[in-house]
Scaffold this active site. Structure first.
Site, PDB file in Angstrom:
ATOM      1  N   ARG A 229       0.869  -1.180   0.133  1.00 12.54           N
ATOM      2  CA  ARG A 229       0.093   0.113  -0.036  1.00 12.54           C
ATOM      3  C   ARG A 229       0.822   1.210  -0.082  1.00 12.54           C
ATOM      4  O   ARG A 229       1.815   1.361   0.697  1.00 12.54           O
ATOM      5  CB  ARG A 229      -0.837  -0.099   1.170  1.00 12.54           C
ATOM      6  CG  ARG A 229      -2.086  -0.743   1.187  1.00 12.54           C
ATOM      7  CD  ARG A 229      -3.133  -0.035  -0.098  1.00 12.54           C
ATOM      8  NE  ARG A 229      -4.331  -1.023  -0.200  1.00 12.54           N
ATOM      9  CZ  ARG A 229      -4.264  -2.221  -0.920  1.00 12.54           C
ATOM     10  NH1 ARG A 229      -3.303  -2.524  -1.909  1.00 12.54           N
ATOM     11  NH2 ARG A 229      -5.573  -2.662  -1.213  1.00 12.54           N
ATOM     12  N   GLU A 258      -3.748   7.415  -5.715  1.00  7.96           N
ATOM     13  CA  GLU A 258      -3.680   6.683  -7.049  1.00  7.96           C
ATOM     14  C   GLU A 258      -4.792   7.088  -7.916  1.00  7.96           C
ATOM     15  O   GLU A 258      -5.793   7.375  -7.483  1.00  7.96           O
ATOM     16  CB  GLU A 258      -4.149   5.047  -6.858  1.00  7.96           C
ATOM     17  CG  GLU A 258      -2.612   4.480  -6.133  1.00  7.96           C
ATOM     18  CD  GLU A 258      -2.731   3.084  -5.847  1.00  7.96           C
ATOM     19  OE1 GLU A 258      -3.773   2.375  -6.250  1.00  7.96           O
ATOM     20  OE2 GLU A 258      -1.896   2.463  -5.117  1.00  7.96           O
ATOM     21  N   HIS A 276      -0.648  -0.509  -9.813  1.00  8.72           N
ATOM     22  CA  HIS A 276      -1.384  -1.581  -8.945  1.00  8.72           C
ATOM     23  C   HIS A 276      -1.749  -2.569  -9.610  1.00  8.72           C
ATOM     24  O   HIS A 276      -3.260  -2.836  -9.814  1.00  8.72           O
ATOM     25  CB  HIS A 276      -2.545  -0.586  -8.216  1.00  8.72           C
ATOM     26  CG  HIS A 276      -3.172  -1.174  -7.153  1.00  8.72           C
ATOM     27  ND1 HIS A 276      -3.595  -0.422  -5.971  1.00  8.72           N
ATOM     28  CD2 HIS A 276      -3.050  -2.310  -6.469  1.00  8.72           C
ATOM     29  CE1 HIS A 276      -3.906  -1.135  -4.965  1.00  8.72           C
ATOM     30  NE2 HIS A 276      -3.717  -2.306  -5.194  1.00  8.72           N
TER      31      HIS A 276
HETATM   32  N1  LIG Z   1      -0.614  -4.585  -4.862  1.00  5.88           N
HETATM   33  C1  LIG Z   1      -1.799  -5.342  -4.887  1.00  5.88           C
HETATM   34  O1  LIG Z   1      -2.448  -5.416  -5.912  1.00  5.88           O
HETATM   35  C2  LIG Z   1      -2.031  -5.976  -3.736  1.00  5.88           C
HETATM   36  C3  LIG Z   1      -1.802  -5.608  -2.539  1.00  5.88           C
HETATM   37  N2  LIG Z   1      -2.127  -6.286  -1.437  1.00  5.88           N
HETATM   38  C4  LIG Z   1      -1.836  -5.805   0.104  1.00  5.88           C
HETATM   39  O2  LIG Z   1      -0.705  -6.442   0.443  1.00  5.88           O
HETATM   40  C5  LIG Z   1      -0.657  -6.518   1.767  1.00  5.88           C
HETATM   41  C6  LIG Z   1      -0.442  -7.852   2.429  1.00  5.88           C
HETATM   42  O3  LIG Z   1      -1.336  -8.544   2.408  1.00  5.88           O
HETATM   43  P1  LIG Z   1      -1.396  -9.978   2.907  1.00  5.88           P
HETATM   44  O4  LIG Z   1      -0.200 -10.692   2.910  1.00  5.88           O
HETATM   45  O5  LIG Z   1      -2.492 -10.800   2.103  1.00  5.88           O
HETATM   46  O6  LIG Z   1      -2.206  -9.592   4.058  1.00  5.88           O
HETATM   47  P2  LIG Z   1      -1.803 -10.531   5.602  1.00  5.88           P
HETATM   48  O7  LIG Z   1      -2.891 -10.029   6.497  1.00  5.88           O
HETATM   49  O8  LIG Z   1      -1.821 -12.040   5.252  1.00  5.88           O
HETATM   50  O9  LIG Z   1      -0.417 -10.229   6.192  1.00  5.88           O
HETATM   51  C7  LIG Z   1      -0.241  -8.781   6.758  1.00  5.88           C
HETATM   52  C8  LIG Z   1       1.269  -9.207   7.792  1.00  5.88           C
HETATM   53  O10 LIG Z   1       1.547  -7.960   8.178  1.00  5.88           O
HETATM   54  C9  LIG Z   1       1.731  -8.212   9.588  1.00  5.88           C
HETATM   55  N3  LIG Z   1       1.965  -7.025  10.318  1.00  5.88           N
HETATM   56  C10 LIG Z   1       0.873  -5.825  10.714  1.00  5.88           C
HETATM   57  N4  LIG Z   1       1.379  -4.854  11.447  1.00  5.88           N
HETATM   58  C11 LIG Z   1       2.616  -5.021  11.341  1.00  5.88           C
HETATM   59  C12 LIG Z   1       3.805  -3.958  11.479  1.00  5.88           C
HETATM   60  N5  LIG Z   1       3.626  -2.829  12.352  1.00  5.88           N
HETATM   61  N6  LIG Z   1       4.963  -4.446  11.192  1.00  5.88           N
HETATM   62  C13 LIG Z   1       5.183  -5.630  10.516  1.00  5.88           C
HETATM   63  N7  LIG Z   1       4.291  -6.434  10.347  1.00  5.88           N
HETATM   64  C14 LIG Z   1       2.968  -6.176  10.395  1.00  5.88           C
HETATM   65  C15 LIG Z   1       1.030  -9.239  10.078  1.00  5.88           C
HETATM   66  O11 LIG Z   1       1.032  -9.687  11.232  1.00  5.88           O
HETATM   67  C16 LIG Z   1       0.540 -10.026   9.072  1.00  5.88           C
HETATM   68  O12 LIG Z   1       1.568 -11.054   9.127  1.00  5.88           O
HETATM   69  C17 LIG Z   1      -1.664  -5.773   2.109  1.00  5.88           C
HETATM   70  O13 LIG Z   1      -1.569  -4.283   2.456  1.00  5.88           O
HETATM   71  C18 LIG Z   1      -2.786  -5.860   1.101  1.00  5.88           C
HETATM   72  O14 LIG Z   1      -3.737  -4.911   0.915  1.00  5.88           O
HETATM   73  C19 LIG Z   1      -2.920  -7.439  -1.390  1.00  5.88           C
HETATM   74  C20 LIG Z   1      -3.100  -7.990  -2.551  1.00  5.88           C
HETATM   75  C21 LIG Z   1      -2.995  -7.311  -3.854  1.00  5.88           C
HETATM   76  O1  LIG Z   2      -6.263  -6.817  -2.821  1.00 11.77           O
HETATM   77  C1  LIG Z   2      -5.824  -5.933  -2.465  1.00 11.77           C
HETATM   78  O2  LIG Z   2      -5.248  -5.380  -1.386  1.00 11.77           O
HETATM   79  C2  LIG Z   2      -5.267  -5.072  -3.720  1.00 11.77           C
HETATM   80  O3  LIG Z   2      -4.695  -4.201  -3.385  1.00 11.77           O
HETATM   81  C3  LIG Z   2      -5.542  -5.669  -4.911  1.00 11.77           C
HETATM   82  O4  LIG Z   2      -6.264  -4.377  -5.292  1.00 11.77           O
HETATM   83  P1  LIG Z   2      -7.338  -4.179  -6.597  1.00 11.77           P
HETATM   84  O5  LIG Z   2      -8.341  -5.119  -6.363  1.00 11.77           O
HETATM   85  O6  LIG Z   2      -6.299  -4.653  -7.901  1.00 11.77           O
HETATM   86  O7  LIG Z   2      -7.899  -2.916  -6.989  1.00 11.77           O
END
Ligand SMILES: NC(=O)C1=CN([C@@H]2O[C@H](COP(=O)(O)OP(=O)(O)OC[C@H]3O[C@@H](n4cnc5c(N)ncnc54)[C@H](O)[C@@H]3O)[C@@H](O)[C@H]2O)C=CC1
Ligand SMILES: O=C(O)C(=O)COP(=O)(O)O
Length: 524
Positions: A229, A258, A276
């Site tokens: 993010r 964005e 993204h």
């Molecule tokens: N670029 C994109 O299109 C996408 C981005 N994302 C983003 O990726 C990120 C991670 O997603 P997931 O792995 O599915 O989430 P998740 O919930 O499985 O993992 C997040 C991790 O961050 C840790 N965490 C929380 N606060 C913390 C801190 N202060 N310092 C260090 N670690 C901390 C948690 O303990 C957890 O293990 C989210 O922000 C999500 O929105 C997810 C999918 C697509």
């Molecule tokens: O699942 C997330 O957290 C993502 O960032 C994916 O975003 P999007 O559904 O591709 O707009």
């Protein structure tokens, strides 16, 4: 008929479970489109593009559920939704692999200057010496946030011979050992990593996790990735550290705003970027769309959902067991609320018998939801029940008792007001149904359903007959009738049920009868 608004671009194939519903209409429009009929929408499906803020929720009075076809819910005001009793769900793992792969692709591209080199070849140039890269092998990758994506990324990086140092306050040493990664403090990661990637949610705590102070602790020549993010890495600080040559490069899929517009970071040759795209694969989009569509459908069919952000998660099997008590709890809360008119200070529920083996906290919330249903304008359900009670200064208590009063299971709800308290007790009898067996000090036995009349009276001959006459004279059919008393000639109660609601005129006539102490219409 339900109306479902799909406000962002979501896989049509994945929407099938919703498109097949005979009692739902699916509209695909942006929330800003006048034809999105916000005031008629029951369910809203979004990705990251639509900002679901309180102002939008205020325009959607019928909204019951918001589904995020993806992981991050930072574009949704979950607190406001919770206050309004709107369930928020997401698809937590449907895009994990795609995002981990994208992060890896960005890392490899950044280390080998692929986007920059690609552009020169397209420009008919052949500059082999300008693009000397760095191997991944043997380098230390620092992962901040070792959740689903961080973990999948670590597996891939290990296969490339990288050392993985992670910081995640919620990760145990044992699990880190099993994953083959080194659990570190934030400072240790900052000091030792050659490449640092963030995979946390964006929260108040993680906003600016990588700020100037953190950057000052990193090795000269470090690379950064953000495919989580915008804002987890402070963009201004990063631009400063790339500008002064301390940070060797960055790969960014996400931005504080964005699209990012004239963002200074995009001016650096050493910054590569994608719009993204982490979750943008056919597979991930199908996964997340079908995950949330199935869940929204279950929700609209009044079945439990698994991926709620603000509702206690209950599996389908557990819900099946709890279902009879769930309905009964709501009805008991509603009866209480209709019998005790004044404000209450405390509501406590005692569970005994077999029901104590179930998730009673869910039933407590259902009782509160039933209690508030006709009292306040906001839709109260299991999502916001406790919050609503707290906001209104009502203490909620839950107890387990060993005495089920001779029943297999028993729920006793006590509401305390300033001057009095009111107790209702119910039991659920298999193959028979819910029964209210105690009301305000009296043993009784009635089905909590439909249009009821609760009468408190004095136990005198003829009272029941006079009540029956008035109702008969007004063509009101009594479907069932139960009476209860404490002692002969003392206080007594009647609970009658009717096929249609009792009208005001008949109620007033009943109220004038001798020996009637009080009357309460109850509609369930
Ligand atoms: N670029 C994109 O299109 C996408 C981005 N994302 C983003 O990726 C990120 C991670 O997603 P997931 O792995 O599915 O989430 P998740 O919930 O499985 O993992 C997040 C991790 O961050 C840790 N965490 C929380 N606060 C913390 C801190 N202060 N310092 C260090 N670690 C901390 C948690 O303990 C957890 O293990 C989210 O922000 C999500 O929105 C997810 C999918 C697509
Ligand atoms: O699942 C997330 O957290 C993502 O960032 C994916 O975003 P999007 O559904 O591709 O707009």
């Amino acid at each position: 008929m339900f109306t479902i608004l799909v406000a962002d671009s979501i896989s049509k194939e994945g929407l099938q479970p919703l498109l097949e519903m005979t009692n739902a209409k699916v509209i695909q429009k942006k929330v800003t489109d006048p034809e999105s009929y916000l005031d008629e929408i029951d369910a809203l499906l979004v990705r990251s593009a639509t900002k679901v803020d309180e102002a939008l929720l205020d325009k959607m009075p019928r909204l019951k559920i918001i589904a995020r076809a993806g992981v991050g819910v930072d574009n949704i005001d979950v607190e406001a939704a919770t206050r309004k009793g709107i369930v928020v769900i997401n698809a937590p793992d449907g895009n994990t692999i795609s995002t981990a792969e994208h992060t890896f692709a960005m890392m490899a591209s950044m280390m080998r200057n692929i986007p920059q080199a690609h552009q020169t070849v397209k420009n008919l140039e052949w500059q082999r010496n300008d693009f000397i890269g760095t191997e991944l092998f043997g380098k230390t990758l620092g992962i901040l946030g070792m959740g689903r994506i961080g973990t999948e990324l670590a597996k891939r990086a290990k296969a490339f011979g990288m050392n993985i140092h992670v910081f995640d306050p919620f990760l145990t040493k044992d699990r880190a050992g099993k994953l083959g990664v080194e659990l570190c403090t934030l400072d240790e990661v900052l000091e030792h990593a050659d490449i640092i990637t963030v995979h946390t949610p964006l929260t108040a705590e993680t906003k600016g996790l990588i700020n100037e102070h953190a950057l000052s602790k990193t090795k000269k020549g470090v690379f950064f990735l953000n495919c989580a993010r915008g804002g987890i890495i402070d963009e201004q600080a990063l631009a400063k550290y790339i500008g002064n040559g301390h940070v060797a490069g960055a790969a960014l899929d996400v931005f504080e705003t964005e699209p990012p517009g004239e963002n200074p970071l995009l001016k650096f040759d050493h910054v590569i970027a994608t719009p993204h795209l982490g979750a943008s694969t056919k597979e991930a989009q199908l996964n997340v769309a079908s995950q949330v569509s199935k869940e929204v459908r279950l929700f609209l069919e009044e079945k439990p959902v698994s991926n709620s952000i603000n509702l206690p998660a209950i599996s389908k099997d557990i819900y099946e067991k709890i279902r009879p008590f769930h309905q009964m709890s709501k009805q008991m809360g509603s009866i209480l609320s209709q019998c005790i008119k004044e404000g209450i200070q405390e509501l406590s529920i005692t569970y005994s018998g077999t029901v104590t083996e179930l998730e009673t906290s869910y039933l407590t919330k259902a009782t509160l939801a039933g209690f508030f249903k006709n009292r306040i304008a906001v839709n109260v359900n299991e999502v916001n029940a406790l919050l609503t009670a707290k906001e209104r200064g009502i203490t909620v208590g839950e107890k387990i008792s060993a005495d089920p009063f001779g029943y297999a299971n028993c729920l006793t709800v006590t509401a305390k007001a300033e001057e009095k308290s009111f107790v209702i007790r119910g039991t659920y009898i298999d193959n028979y149904g819910p029964r209210i067996v105690f009301l305000n000090g009296f043993n009784i036995d009635f089905l909590p359903e439909g249009n009821l009349l609760y009468i408190q009276h004095r136990d005198r001959p003829g009272v029941i007959g006079r009540v029956g006459k008035i109702l008969g004279d007004h063509s009101i059919n009594i479907a069932t009738m139960q009476v209860g008393r404490k002692e002969i000639g003392g206080e007594a109660i009647m609970v009658l049920s009717f096929d249609k609601p009792l009208d005001d005129h008949s109620l007033a006539l009943l109220n004038q009868l001798d020996d009637i102490v009080s009357l309460n219409r109850i509609h369930l």
